[in-house]
Design an enzyme around this catalytic site. Structure first.
Site, PDB file in Angstrom:
ATOM      1  N   GLU A  45     -67.193 -68.987  61.508  1.00 42.21           N
ATOM      2  CA  GLU A  45     -66.536 -70.360  61.155  1.00 42.21           C
ATOM      3  C   GLU A  45     -66.424 -71.042  62.735  1.00 42.21           C
ATOM      4  O   GLU A  45     -66.252 -70.436  63.705  1.00 42.21           O
ATOM      5  CB  GLU A  45     -64.885 -69.886  60.944  1.00 42.21           C
ATOM      6  CG  GLU A  45     -64.172 -71.386  60.428  1.00 42.21           C
ATOM      7  CD  GLU A  45     -63.105 -71.052  59.964  1.00 42.21           C
ATOM      8  OE1 GLU A  45     -62.424 -71.967  59.396  1.00 42.21           O
ATOM      9  OE2 GLU A  45     -62.499 -69.911  60.176  1.00 42.21           O
ATOM     10  N   LYS A 114     -64.227 -77.353  54.404  1.00 41.16           N
ATOM     11  CA  LYS A 114     -62.954 -76.324  54.167  1.00 41.16           C
ATOM     12  C   LYS A 114     -62.111 -77.139  53.117  1.00 41.16           C
ATOM     13  O   LYS A 114     -61.618 -78.073  53.467  1.00 41.16           O
ATOM     14  CB  LYS A 114     -62.579 -75.835  55.400  1.00 41.16           C
ATOM     15  CG  LYS A 114     -61.654 -74.524  55.154  1.00 41.16           C
ATOM     16  CD  LYS A 114     -61.146 -73.874  56.468  1.00 41.16           C
ATOM     17  CE  LYS A 114     -60.556 -72.627  56.245  1.00 41.16           C
ATOM     18  NZ  LYS A 114     -60.330 -71.860  57.466  1.00 41.16           N
ATOM     19  N   CYS A 175     -63.143 -68.873  55.450  1.00 43.91           N
ATOM     20  CA  CYS A 175     -62.079 -68.004  55.679  1.00 43.91           C
ATOM     21  C   CYS A 175     -61.039 -68.213  54.993  1.00 43.91           C
ATOM     22  O   CYS A 175     -60.986 -67.284  53.776  1.00 43.91           O
ATOM     23  CB  CYS A 175     -61.713 -68.590  57.190  1.00 43.91           C
ATOM     24  SG  CYS A 175     -60.611 -67.499  58.260  1.00 43.91           S
TER      25      CYS A 175
END
Length: 671
Positions: A45, A114, A175
């Site tokens: 990430e 995200k 994540c």
């Protein structure tokens, strides 16, 4: 028939804002992936800028430099003929997103923002980013001109989408989305996605690795497919250590897993998989706490040292559990460095030679390397015992540190002499007829003198030996002492970094037991057997009369339980009392529990201001005391806690069944 799918995932030791170093590590990982025949490479990430940029994400420079790196990646021959999946922040419609950028042969295929942000503990993603709130929706993103010139594209897809090829379908997670109850991979799997990817910056916490592995396994247990997990590794400039452990799962089984702790800057996990045919499963080994703790903080120290520009560490070594733990972590670091050099790690060897200013040096043995990088010092006063002096000396000899004996009495008397000259009085210890204020002040001046001398020797002891550079001062205050404030503000607990600041005394004892056996450090046996003491008050017939547990009014075992309830379970005074009258019912009466809880909260609130100056500590678990990053509570309290303590007192007078009923009702009301 199955079909061959060759993919790559990796762990990279990225460093916040180190764009030159970060791009080299990204290119190296792509080069390794291609050499193994991979057609898809997944990285961690925000790997272009580093995950730990924090408020640098607000700066337009950070976004600009990320696009400059992306341009370099697009133009590089290394990135041709492989789908590259890299992480960076992107501004879309004046909103900042944490994104994945997927590209192939100088064409950007997708920018995937995200959708579920991490915003607890050490994570503050909502501070810098917005979550993409439109599932299965894409918009057109206008590329910067520098990227347009390379790709020939004006706009590219931006949003929640999957990548479909002739052979398969790839869907991305980022994540925290894996940890969420509504993980995107669930719907993607039902829609026919076969390869799931997750780019992560998951930091090390004790006992956390098995959770991560179980989540990756479960992602494909129900609907099948391949799951790739990439993770950052190393210290990227903060208190956290990202522990790598990238992995690949097929149909609920881990088939490949990278190292969790490594000094390599680029760690590959695995590359070749036959989809539809299960390869040999690689068993996941879950390391015990003490083994984890011997590796994580040691790797963190190594990254911090080699990136700090300093030449080693200095530690005030008292012969107690805390400072001995810090010393053992440095020794573990040297063990890992020597092993990495034996394994042929050229980068580690180069870093060592630069640190010691000797291009011909090759570390062969941890004790010898400790002598090059580590200085310990025992700072004795007239209140110090021979036992602690000997324990410090013996441990230093066994780990090989440069050990100094420093007597601080002259400096302490000089400070008191200045006070006496100005005020006309000389303070006394309590045992000599002094008041509690005098007694505390005399203890504090010793502790603060030690801090001043630690920094003086750290800056100049190499100079005195004709060697270049300075030393980083290591702290050794454990989490229990920080919670209660059982330390002097700006004493020798004040340091540059503290490798044990997020660990309890009880866990440190378990760690030292492991070190005594694994590293054969027999000196630790006497350290573990000795009662913890600050040795700041006069000795009685040459023996220590002051102990930490007596000063704190509770044992370290009790304090560890109370601290976890305060920090992890987020208990206030009353809810903590309700929990403890049940769990301690065999050893303590309700009135005794009430007294301990009230005493803890008084100590906690009186000393809370000390947390604003606590040394940056290695984050080991969600038990950390760090006021600035992890524990966001006030530092000025009404220390009487009148309402809370009245509730405890009234409950402690009830009969046992009514106490339990009242506490249960309180728990229900609070959810």
């Amino acid at each position: 028939m199955g079909r061959k799918v060759t993919v790559a995932t990796c762990s990279l030791n990225q460093w916040a804002l180190d764009f030159d170093g970060n791009v080299l590590r990204i290119l190296k990982s792509i080069e390794i992936a291609k050499a193994s025949g991979a057609k898809y490479r997944l990285g961690p990430e925000l790997e272009i800028c580093g995950y730990g940029c924090a408020d640098h994400f607000y700066e337009s420079d950070t976004l600009l430099h990320c696009f400059q790196v992306l341009k370099q990646l697009l133009e590089s021959p290394v990135t041709q003929d492989i789908i590259c999946d890299v992480g960076m922040p992107v501004m879309h419609h004046n909103v900042r997103y944490n994104c994945r950028v997927l590209f192939l042969n100088k064409k950007i295929l997708l920018i995937r923002p995200k959708m579920l942000l991490a915003n607890h503990g050490n994570n503050r993603e909502f501070r810098w980013f917005s979550a993409w709130s439109q599932p299965r929706h894409i918009e057109e993103y206008f590329l910067p001109r520098m990227i347009q010139d390379v790709t020939g594209q004006v706009t590219v897809p931006f949003g929640d989408a999957v990548l479909s090829t002739k052979d398969t379908c790839i869907g991305s997670e980022i994540c925290a989305e894996l940890w969420n109850a509504r993980s995107p991979h669930v719907d993607m799997g039902l829609d026919g996605v076969e390869i799931f990817t997750n780019s992560s910056a998951s930091y090390h916490e004790l006992r956390k690795a098995d959770q991560r592995v179980n989540l990756v396994k479960s992602a494909t247990t129900k609907s099948g497919g391949i799951y790739l997990f990439a993770n950052q590794k190393g210290c990227d400039g903060d208190r956290l250590y990202y522990d790598g452990c990238s992995m690949i799962a097929i149909n609920g089984d881990i088939v490949a897993q990278g190292k969790q702790f490594s000094l390599d800057d680029v760690v590959r996990s695995s590359f070749v998989i036959v989809y539809g045919l299960l390869c040999a499963v690689i068993a996941c080994l879950y390391l015990l706490f003490h083994f984890f703790f011997s590796l994580g903080p040691a790797c963190w120290l190594w990254d911090y040292l080699r990136r700090s520009g300093q030449a080693g560490f200095l530690l005030p070594l008292s012969g107690g559990v805390d400072s001995s733990s810090s010393a053992c972590i440095v020794y573990s670091m040297c063990v890992q460095v020597c092993q990495a050099v034996r394994d042929g790690n050229a980068q580690v060897l180069e870093d060592v030679q630069r640190l010691v200013c000797d291009a011909s040096y090759r570390p062969e043995e941890p004790r010898e390397m400790c002598g090059r990088l580590f200085t310990t010092c025992y700072m004795a006063s007239e209140n110090s015992s021979e036992d602690t002096r000997n324990r410090a000396k013996e441990l230093a000899a066994q780990i090989g540190s440069n050990h100094l004996n420093i007597n601080i009495d002259m400096a302490v008397k000089g400070m008191l002499g200045i006070f006496s000259m100005v005020m006309g009085k000389w303070p006394k210890f309590r045992v000599n007829g002094g008041s509690s204020r005098e007694n505390l002040a005399l203890q504090n001046v010793q502790a603060r003198v030690r801090m001043i001398l630690a920094y003086l020797f750290a800056q100049l002891c190499l100079w005195a030996q004709g060697k270049p550079g300075g030393l980083l001062v290591l702290g050794s205050a454990n989490v229990d002492e920080s919670l209660t404030g059982y330390f002097t503000k700006y004493d020798c607990s004040s340091a540059d970094i503290n490798p044990i600041g997020g660990v309890s005394k009880m866990d440190l004892k378990r760690f030292l037991q492991y070190c005594a056996e694994h590293f054969r450090l027999t000196a630790l046996k006497s350290v573990l057997a000795a009662p913890p003491t600050a040795e700041l008050e006069p000795l009685t017939e040459g023996q220590v009369s002051q102990t930490d547990e007596a000063d704190m009014g509770m044992t370290y075992s009790e304090l560890s339980v109370i601290g976890r309830l305060r920090k992890i379970s987020k208990c206030g005074a009353y809810s903590m009392f309700c929990k403890l009258i049940h769990s301690w019912r065999e050893t303590c009466s309700p009135s005794q529990v009430a007294a301990k809880v009230k005493h803890f909260f008084k100590m906690y609130s009186v000393n809370r201001h000390k947390m604003t100056t606590v040394t940056p500590s290695y984050h080991a678990e969600s038990y950390g005391p760090d006021d600035n990053r992890f524990d966001l509570r006030p530092f000025l309290y009404n220390t009487r806690w009148s309402w809370q303590f009245r509730s405890i007192i009234s409950n402690s007078k009830l009969s046992a069944p009514k106490q339990i009923a009242t506490c249960i009702m309180s728990s229900v009301m609070l959810g």
